[in-house]
Design a protein around this motif. Structure first.
Motif, PDB file in Angstrom:
ATOM      1  N   GLY A 106      -1.687  -8.178  18.296  1.00 34.61           N
ATOM      2  CA  GLY A 106      -2.809  -7.286  18.038  1.00 34.61           C
ATOM      3  C   GLY A 106      -2.445  -5.955  17.426  1.00 34.61           C
ATOM      4  N   ARG A 107      -1.225  -5.791  16.961  1.00 33.79           N
ATOM      5  CA  ARG A 107      -0.826  -4.512  16.349  1.00 33.79           C
ATOM      6  C   ARG A 107      -1.704  -4.187  15.145  1.00 33.79           C
ATOM      7  NH1 ARG A 107       5.297  -3.470  14.964  1.00 33.79           N
ATOM      8  NH2 ARG A 107       4.279  -1.549  14.252  1.00 33.79           N
ATOM      9  N   VAL A 108      -2.031  -2.927  15.002  1.00 28.67           N
ATOM     10  CA  VAL A 108      -2.758  -2.495  13.816  1.00 28.67           C
ATOM     11  C   VAL A 108      -1.861  -2.700  12.602  1.00 28.67           C
ATOM     12  CG1 VAL A 108      -3.674  -0.473  12.602  1.00 28.67           C
ATOM     13  CG2 VAL A 108      -4.218  -0.836  15.016  1.00 28.67           C
ATOM     14  N   HIS A 109      -2.414  -3.325  11.574  1.00 30.15           N
ATOM     15  CA  HIS A 109      -1.633  -3.540  10.356  1.00 30.15           C
ATOM     16  C   HIS A 109      -2.525  -3.335   9.147  1.00 30.15           C
ATOM     17  CE1 HIS A 109      -3.371  -7.441  11.465  1.00 30.15           C
ATOM     18  NE2 HIS A 109      -3.350  -7.754  10.179  1.00 30.15           N
ATOM     19  N   GLY A 110      -1.936  -2.790   8.092  1.00 32.24           N
ATOM     20  CA  GLY A 110      -2.687  -2.545   6.867  1.00 32.24           C
ATOM     21  C   GLY A 110      -2.247  -1.263   6.195  1.00 32.24           C
ATOM     22  N   TYR A 111      -2.945  -0.923   5.124  1.00 39.97           N
ATOM     23  CA  TYR A 111      -2.593   0.254   4.337  1.00 39.97           C
ATOM     24  C   TYR A 111      -2.697   1.537   5.174  1.00 39.97           C
ATOM     25  CZ  TYR A 111      -3.461  -2.664   0.156  1.00 39.97           C
ATOM     26  OH  TYR A 111      -3.445  -3.632  -0.812  1.00 39.97           O
ATOM     27  N   GLN A 112      -1.778   2.444   4.899  1.00 42.97           N
ATOM     28  CA  GLN A 112      -1.835   3.764   5.522  1.00 42.97           C
ATOM     29  C   GLN A 112      -1.542   4.840   4.477  1.00 42.97           C
ATOM     30  OE1 GLN A 112       1.105   6.265   8.323  1.00 42.97           O
ATOM     31  NE2 GLN A 112       0.299   4.461   9.361  1.00 42.97           N
ATOM     32  N   PHE A 113      -2.445   5.816   4.385  1.00 43.99           N
ATOM     33  CA  PHE A 113      -2.181   7.034   3.618  1.00 43.99           C
ATOM     34  C   PHE A 113      -1.256   7.876   4.479  1.00 43.99           C
ATOM     35  CE2 PHE A 113      -2.777  11.411   2.543  1.00 43.99           C
ATOM     36  CZ  PHE A 113      -3.141  11.489   1.218  1.00 43.99           C
ATOM     37  N   GLU A 114      -0.056   8.133   3.997  1.00 46.59           N
ATOM     38  CA  GLU A 114       0.960   8.814   4.800  1.00 46.59           C
ATOM     39  C   GLU A 114       0.670  10.307   4.934  1.00 46.59           C
ATOM     40  OE1 GLU A 114       4.754   9.390   6.834  1.00 46.59           O
ATOM     41  OE2 GLU A 114       3.305   7.753   6.588  1.00 46.59           O
ATOM     42  N   ILE A 115       0.768  10.804   6.170  1.00 48.83           N
ATOM     43  CA  ILE A 115       0.726  12.234   6.459  1.00 48.83           C
ATOM     44  C   ILE A 115       2.108  12.617   6.958  1.00 48.83           C
ATOM     45  CG2 ILE A 115      -0.234  14.022   7.954  1.00 48.83           C
ATOM     46  CD1 ILE A 115      -2.887  12.506   7.894  1.00 48.83           C
ATOM     47  N   ASP A 116       2.851  13.334   6.136  1.00 47.29           N
ATOM     48  CA  ASP A 116       4.262  13.597   6.409  1.00 47.29           C
ATOM     49  C   ASP A 116       4.587  15.068   6.156  1.00 47.29           C
ATOM     50  OD1 ASP A 116       7.002  13.564   6.700  1.00 47.29           O
ATOM     51  OD2 ASP A 116       7.387  12.542   4.808  1.00 47.29           O
ATOM     52  N   PRO A 117       4.523  15.904   7.203  1.00 43.91           N
ATOM     53  CA  PRO A 117       4.808  17.331   7.017  1.00 43.91           C
ATOM     54  C   PRO A 117       6.305  17.671   6.996  1.00 43.91           C
ATOM     55  CG  PRO A 117       4.212  16.920   9.291  1.00 43.91           C
ATOM     56  CD  PRO A 117       4.086  15.607   8.574  1.00 43.91           C
ATOM     57  N   SER A 118       7.163  16.653   7.072  1.00 43.29           N
ATOM     58  CA  SER A 118       8.602  16.894   7.108  1.00 43.29           C
ATOM     59  C   SER A 118       9.125  17.267   5.730  1.00 43.29           C
ATOM     60  CB  SER A 118       9.334  15.651   7.621  1.00 43.29           C
ATOM     61  OG  SER A 118       9.367  14.648   6.609  1.00 43.29           O
ATOM     62  N   SER A 119      10.400  17.607   5.672  1.00 45.07           N
ATOM     63  CA  SER A 119      11.033  17.967   4.400  1.00 45.07           C
ATOM     64  C   SER A 119      11.107  16.781   3.436  1.00 45.07           C
ATOM     65  CB  SER A 119      12.444  18.514   4.647  1.00 45.07           C
ATOM     66  OG  SER A 119      13.232  17.545   5.326  1.00 45.07           O
ATOM     67  N   ARG A 120      10.964  15.568   3.954  1.00 45.27           N
ATOM     68  CA  ARG A 120      10.938  14.381   3.089  1.00 45.27           C
ATOM     69  C   ARG A 120       9.765  14.430   2.115  1.00 45.27           C
ATOM     70  NH1 ARG A 120      10.092   8.526   5.828  1.00 45.27           N
ATOM     71  NH2 ARG A 120       8.080   9.499   6.249  1.00 45.27           N
ATOM     72  N   ALA A 121       8.629  14.979   2.573  1.00 46.06           N
ATOM     73  CA  ALA A 121       7.463  15.238   1.720  1.00 46.06           C
ATOM     74  C   ALA A 121       6.888  13.969   1.084  1.00 46.06           C
ATOM     75  CB  ALA A 121       7.806  16.268   0.644  1.00 46.06           C
ATOM     76  N   TRP A 122       6.600  12.969   1.905  1.00 47.77           N
ATOM     77  CA  TRP A 122       6.006  11.740   1.398  1.00 47.77           C
ATOM     78  C   TRP A 122       4.501  11.676   1.655  1.00 47.77           C
ATOM     79  CZ3 TRP A 122       9.954   7.237   2.652  1.00 47.77           C
ATOM     80  CH2 TRP A 122      11.073   7.388   1.823  1.00 47.77           C
TER      81      TRP A 122
END
Length: 456
Positions: A106-122
């Motif tokens: 039952g894990r949620v699966h599918g597209y995700q708009f990434e929210i990434d405040p880290s220095s990686r900046a994705w």
């Protein structure tokens, strides 16, 4: 202002109001600003509450990813909302997502708009939660890495229309994909509070507001195409319209051995290789180099090109992608000779500790130039090797991050070659053109999406 100017202004306003973008873009608020009616929390135990027109999600120790999902599912839409997140807390917006009992408990699966405040900046990239992993990292569009605004409200736009999905952050175009996966065609929208791993991340918040969706007349109101944003083709062993326009071709069709032969024969190997559901496999031979099916090479030779290959390794595996291969060299035991993008399990294969300063590790120019140690690599999934050859200048990329850059035909190049195992081969690496090779090093390795673009 005279009467004529007033008439012109009125006519312009009427023209704007009558335009398709104005008259057909009909928004529906899917968060009422008061409570969580129409939404359900699933998967984890992080908290969500509504305060002053804002949904606030709070991280919590000892729980997996938590999602606040819409009760309604959406297929084709334009979604807009705003978010603000505390530093140190990862999050995302799920869309066209599912949670099925028969899928990984039952894990949620599918597209995700990434929210990434880290220095990686994705932030703005597309992650396929609990399914295929990263589809579009912001290494593919580094110009958009500066779109995120720390400690402030950020505006998201997602357009999912047919097989095309595109994202924007604060008005800056971020990601673009084409994907015909049937399961990715519809699903709920969800707000994620990510699992946390450090005590100091407990109690951090991510907030959302002004969540609205448009589901009608989308072709009339969609954002015009922006060819400067690289589009990822998620459909295996195909060439998309965008790729075709750019000059890409398939080197392997995903079904046959057409275009390939054994490095030391005129036909494809009768054993040691297999084609399984769109994947080209090197079969396990207990690590024996080119002793089972042997290396395979393209029938054609290539000079200036950009090559991409998706690969996946098994534990302790060794393989490689070679270019400027001369199959007339080394007709004895072992692999054919050429410049090599090393494919290796750096943690489990002993070759990673041999050579000089790591020049036999994953992404390196084998036995010549080392790749960085901080590589982005997915051990249990497919990764993308990219090799760009433009004259004597060559660059290696692993998952869109540069690992090696060098120039052939220089004094430095000659010195590197002479100090390596290739010093015995006359004029190694300086050929004008050569075959492209996939290596059989006796370990199970998987390849797909083998594409090339000839460069002028």
């Amino acid at each position: 202002m005279n009467i004529y100017k007033r008439i012109i202004i009125v006519l312009l306003l009427l023209s704007f109001i009558a335009s398709p973008a104005y008259s057909q873009e009909k928004w529906e608020m899917i968060f009422n600003g008061k409570d969580l009616k129409g939404w359900t929390k699933i998967a984890g135990k992080a908290d969500y509450l509504v305060k002053e027109g804002v949904i606030i999600g709070t991280s919590k120790s000892g729980t997996p990813n938590t999602f606040l999902v819409t009760d309604k599912k959406y297929a084709n839409f334009i979604l807009e909302l705003e978010y603000k997140v505390e530093d140190g807390l990862n999050s995302g917006i799920q869309f066209r997502s599912q949670s099925k009992k028969e899928y990984k408990n039952g894990r949620v699966h599918g597209y995700q708009f990434e929210i990434d405040p880290s220095s990686r900046a994705w932030s703005g990239g597309i992650y396929d939660e609990a399914r295929r992993g990263w589809i579009y990292t912001m290494e593919k569009n580094p110009a958009a890495k500066s779109a995120y605004k720390a400690s402030a409200w950020n505006h998201i736009r997602i357009e999912a229309i047919g097989s095309i999905v595109r994202t924007w952050l604060n008005g800056i175009p971020c990601a673009s994909i084409v994907d015909d996966l049937p399961e990715a065609s519809t699903g709920f929208i969800a707000l994620q509070v990510h699992e946390i791993y450090k005590p100091e991340e407990d109690g951090k918040t991510v907030q959302w507001r002004n969540i609205k969706i448009c589901t009608t007349e989308l072709d009339a109101v969609r954002t015009p195409d922006n060819e400067s944003v690289y589009q990822v083709n998620c459909n295996d062993n195909t060439i998309s319209k965008a790729e075709q326009k750019e000059g890409w071709e398939l080197l392997w069709d995903g079904k046959t051995t057409n275009g390939w032969r054994a490095a030391k024969a005129t036909t494809f190997p009768t054993g040691g290789w297999a084609i399984d559901n769109g994947v080209l496999k090197v079969l396990n031979a207990n690590g024996a180099e080119s002793a089972n099916g042997g290396d395979i090479v393209t029938i054609n030779k290539y000079k200036n090109f950009e090559l991409t290959v998706d690969f996946k390794i098994t534990d302790g595996a060794n393989s490689g992608i070679k270019y400027f291969v001369d199959t007339e060299l080394n007709k004895g035991e072992g692999s054919s000779i050429g410049c090599e993008f090393q494919i290796l399990d750096d943690k489990l294969h002993p070759d990673a500790k041999l050579g000089v300063k790591g020049n036999r590790t994953l992404g390196s120019l084998y036995d010549l130039i080392s790749a960085p140690t901080d590589k982005f690599f997915r051990k249990s999934d497919f990764n993308t090797a990219r090799i760009v050859v433009n004259g004597n200048k060559v660059t290696h990329y692993l998952n869109d991050k540069k690992t090696v850059e060098y120039e052939r035909g220089t004094q430095m190049w000659t010195a590197l070659v002479n100090y390596s195992k290739y010093g015995i081969w006359s004029n190694f690496g300086n050929a004008v053109e050569g075959n492209i090779l996939l290596q059989d090093h006796g370990n199970e390795v998987f390849f797909k999406n083998i594409k090339i673009k000839n460069l002028k």
